[in-house]
Enzyme design. Sequence first.
Site, PDB file in Angstrom:
ATOM      1  N   ASP A  12      -6.050  50.235  66.661  1.00  0.00           N
ATOM      2  CA  ASP A  12      -5.634  48.202  66.955  1.00  0.00           C
ATOM      3  C   ASP A  12      -5.920  47.350  66.497  1.00  0.00           C
ATOM      4  O   ASP A  12      -6.153  46.626  65.337  1.00  0.00           O
ATOM      5  CB  ASP A  12      -5.280  48.205  67.992  1.00  0.00           C
ATOM      6  CG  ASP A  12      -4.169  48.884  69.582  1.00  0.00           C
ATOM      7  OD1 ASP A  12      -4.072  48.667  70.057  1.00  0.00           O
ATOM      8  OD2 ASP A  12      -3.757  49.921  68.607  1.00  0.00           O
ATOM      9  N   LYS A  69      -0.897  43.565  81.347  1.00  0.00           N
ATOM     10  CA  LYS A  69      -0.060  44.292  80.019  1.00  0.00           C
ATOM     11  C   LYS A  69      -0.020  45.170  80.127  1.00  0.00           C
ATOM     12  O   LYS A  69      -1.237  46.351  79.819  1.00  0.00           O
ATOM     13  CB  LYS A  69      -1.267  43.890  78.733  1.00  0.00           C
ATOM     14  CG  LYS A  69      -0.349  44.066  76.797  1.00  0.00           C
ATOM     15  CD  LYS A  69      -1.135  43.652  76.146  1.00  0.00           C
ATOM     16  CE  LYS A  69      -0.687  43.241  74.868  1.00  0.00           C
ATOM     17  NZ  LYS A  69      -0.472  44.933  74.563  1.00  0.00           N
ATOM     18  N   ARG A  85      12.470  46.631  70.340  1.00  0.00           N
ATOM     19  CA  ARG A  85      11.740  45.548  69.306  1.00  0.00           C
ATOM     20  C   ARG A  85      12.490  46.137  67.652  1.00  0.00           C
ATOM     21  O   ARG A  85      12.255  44.728  67.074  1.00  0.00           O
ATOM     22  CB  ARG A  85      10.409  45.335  69.665  1.00  0.00           C
ATOM     23  CG  ARG A  85       9.696  44.174  68.544  1.00  0.00           C
ATOM     24  CD  ARG A  85       8.712  43.872  68.764  1.00  0.00           C
ATOM     25  NE  ARG A  85       7.666  44.654  68.503  1.00  0.00           N
ATOM     26  CZ  ARG A  85       6.182  45.234  69.063  1.00  0.00           C
ATOM     27  NH1 ARG A  85       6.113  43.310  69.861  1.00  0.00           N
ATOM     28  NH2 ARG A  85       5.222  46.041  68.932  1.00  0.00           N
ATOM     29  N   GLU A 139       9.213  45.547  79.720  1.00  0.00           N
ATOM     30  CA  GLU A 139       8.000  47.137  79.463  1.00  0.00           C
ATOM     31  C   GLU A 139       8.266  47.896  79.995  1.00  0.00           C
ATOM     32  O   GLU A 139       8.648  48.172  81.259  1.00  0.00           O
ATOM     33  CB  GLU A 139       6.826  46.730  79.811  1.00  0.00           C
ATOM     34  CG  GLU A 139       5.649  47.958  78.547  1.00  0.00           C
ATOM     35  CD  GLU A 139       5.645  46.452  76.330  1.00  0.00           C
ATOM     36  OE1 GLU A 139       6.632  46.024  76.663  1.00  0.00           O
ATOM     37  OE2 GLU A 139       4.901  47.315  76.484  1.00  0.00           O
TER      38      GLU A 139
HETATM   39  S1  IVH Z   1       5.216  38.347  76.362  1.00  0.00           S
HETATM   40  C1  IVH Z   1       6.416  36.300  73.878  1.00  0.00           C
HETATM   41  N1  IVH Z   1       3.686  39.867  78.751  1.00  0.00           N
HETATM   42  O1  IVH Z   1       2.795  43.214  74.785  1.00  0.00           O
HETATM   43  C2  IVH Z   1       5.277  37.393  74.047  1.00  0.00           C
HETATM   44  N2  IVH Z   1       4.098  41.817  76.487  1.00  0.00           N
HETATM   45  O2  IVH Z   1       1.160  42.992  72.295  1.00  0.00           O
HETATM   46  C3  IVH Z   1       6.260  38.499  73.915  1.00  0.00           C
HETATM   47  N3  IVH Z   1       3.349  43.691  76.696  1.00  0.00           N
HETATM   48  O3  IVH Z   1       5.331  43.335  71.997  1.00  0.00           O
HETATM   49  C4  IVH Z   1       5.273  39.635  74.545  1.00  0.00           C
HETATM   50  N4  IVH Z   1       3.230  43.278  78.638  1.00  0.00           N
HETATM   51  O4  IVH Z   1       5.530  45.107  74.317  1.00  0.00           O
HETATM   52  C5  IVH Z   1       4.583  40.019  77.254  1.00  0.00           C
HETATM   53  N5  IVH Z   1       3.198  41.124  80.620  1.00  0.00           N
HETATM   54  C6  IVH Z   1       3.700  41.122  79.396  1.00  0.00           C
HETATM   55  C7  IVH Z   1       3.327  42.237  78.425  1.00  0.00           C
HETATM   56  C8  IVH Z   1       3.398  42.803  77.158  1.00  0.00           C
HETATM   57  C9  IVH Z   1       2.938  44.282  77.912  1.00  0.00           C
HETATM   58  C10 IVH Z   1       3.481  43.703  75.445  1.00  0.00           C
HETATM   59  C11 IVH Z   1       4.529  43.971  74.879  1.00  0.00           C
HETATM   60  C12 IVH Z   1       4.699  42.856  73.885  1.00  0.00           C
HETATM   61  C13 IVH Z   1       3.203  43.358  73.370  1.00  0.00           C
HETATM   62  C14 IVH Z   1       2.399  42.010  72.924  1.00  0.00           C
END
Ligand code: IVH
Length: 737
Positions: free
Chosen positions: A41, A124, A145, A181
Amino acid sequence: MAAGKDKASQKDPKARHDALAAEIAAHDVRYFQDDAPTISDGDYDALRRELEDLEKAHPELADGSTSGIGAAPSGAFATVEHPVDMMSLNKALTDDEVVEFLARVRRFLKLPDDETPATTAEPKIDGLSISLRYENRKLVVAATRGDGRTGENVTANVAHVEAIPQTLPKDAPDVFEVRGEVYMTHARFEALNARLVEEGKSPVANPRNAAAGSLRQVDPAKTAERPLDFFAYGWGEVSALPAETQMGMIAALKSFGMPVNDLTRVCHGLDEMLAAYAAVAEERAHLPYDIDGLVYKLDRLDLQRRLGERERRPRWAVAHKFPAERAITTLEGIEIQVGRTGALTPVARLEPITIGGVVVRNATLHNADEIARLDVRVGDTVEIQRAGDVIPQVLRVLTDKRPEGATPYVFPDHCPVCGSKVEQEVNPGSNEKSVVRRCTGGLICPAQQFEQLRHFVSRAAFDIEGLGAKQVKAFHDEGLIDTPADIFTLQRRDAERPEGSRIIDREGYGETSVANLFASIEARRTIALRRVIYALGIRRVGEVSARVLARHFKTWAAFREAMGALAADVDARADRRRVLRAAGRRKKTAEAAAEVLALPDVAPEAARAEELREELTVIDGIGEVVVDALEAFFAEPRNMAAVDALAAEITIEDDVDRAVSSPIAGKSIVFTGSLEEMTRDEAKARAEALGARVVGSISKKTDIVVAGPGAGSKLTKAQELGLTVWDEAAWMEAARG
Ligand code: IVH
């Protein structure tokens, strides 16, 4: 690296831009479509950052084609346009970057420094994001996505994900795009892999890939066999927002029957955010699913709206990533790498495993002590950690999984590259044995040769004009020069090569430059003893100790004889010393030497060697550490052979006090007329180095007048006074010292 890139983008920004865009697109396909990324990453982010910077500097290049996130759908599924983009997150890898995030938010909102708006801290989840569109409380479309604008329609597959409700209760909005997710728990992942192996298929590397693979099964029935889970944390299009805060939204989602992560907290300020991070990091190992950090989001949705987004990343959120990720795999072998300074580093060869999206095949084992500490054996099941972009490391061995008959690892005592003996050196400070094992084959070890040669031709060593690191590298790469002696046989060997393959035929060389090269090598065929000793690149023997050694031995013959003697019976003597030290009788070197000699069965050579040790260690500027290094170096017969081969090619000048021996020492000297071989400044410096005094005008007291062509009144005066007058040739003779 960075400089190279900068140059590339400066030279042709468009070409660099296009290359970056293509590279990123290829990685996107591997990550999003194939679920098989090939870079970390961190590296991916660096590429993206470079592209962004380039577009900032050259706005004409930013055609919008590169701001996409993810990869376009693969074609196996129908596509779905997201009414509201699915965004990605900016990352923070350190606490400082979280501080920066908050500062940016404050600047944007024009808040005072001491005011931090409340944020949520959410785990996350390491799965894949999905958008679930409910119309009149019925799930109508589920989409991946994809590239953030268009995803794949996986509605049929999602029907098999129990955690995702097909309907929402009455109080839910009419149109509600729930985002979150999809992931696979560890237990289900393990069960899936067990089944795959039983079926003779290859197991999946990690839960994330398993989840992605499951969700994107072309036959939805297959998704059912690979149970998935889901956490909701966001939304897209909504007809009427059920809450005014992020936390309120999560509560609302929960009330609508959506699974939400109950580790989510509201934080008031940096300290609480970092505390939440620490707490979740602590919890991480016990969670039944993978997480790779925390996501902080501004809690107030009105503030989220004000901040908006930039390049499809919200300004109101940031992902605070965990530094390390761990995984279990098998140790297939231990390989020893030899570094440029001869250090032996064991590397674990692993059964490939994906950690945090990167395929890991190797991990460092640091050194022999680490292997012993871990008691890691070939065939063992091991836990690996990958922290950021550093080389992954082996954390521990799962000893209960150890295969029968696995034997403790024996660290090699000979270099795997050149076969020379391996030395465990002593730390100069503590006098303790260092953990680093080193190949003693300095001059002859291919792994170290280039470094050695580079040192050999460096300024304080042979300082050969026209043969710097660059040329040595090229000649070494081509096999023209392996050891120092080869430099002095280069011309001879070059002449023997067939025409067309000589140095002169190489790019960048012409008749003059080749002649110059050989001339400057010839110019160094005669050289001072201290330079030779320094040039050998013996560990711990720097310029100062080389000079001290040269002073002490005075001639190459004496030095060479002593080194030969010092290297005798090294192992047995070292053992003796160790025995003595272990017995707690560690004393001054002289006493220790005497005691070593007092031990029975000391060969005569060993006795001479111990005497030499004693003689050397008492010299100011030479310590035991240097003596150990000399011993180790010369005990390797092939180093000795390489040194002898060099000595046979060159003339090594005795170390005598130059100021005394020079024919011009103590004399006053006047230069007049022009010199052809050197500048006036150089001549002056040289004369002074040889102990002469350079003066400007002629007097009775002037000892020598060096008169070049064009000398006028000064020469006449010198002749009148009957002074010694030298021509340039005579001066050059003296200048050689
Ligand atoms: S918010 C508005 N919240 O992380 C922003 N993402 O690197 C949208 N993800 O594409 C993402 N846990 O697949 C958000 N609590 C969380 C998350 C989360 C995992 C993932 C998601 C996103 C990626 C971004």
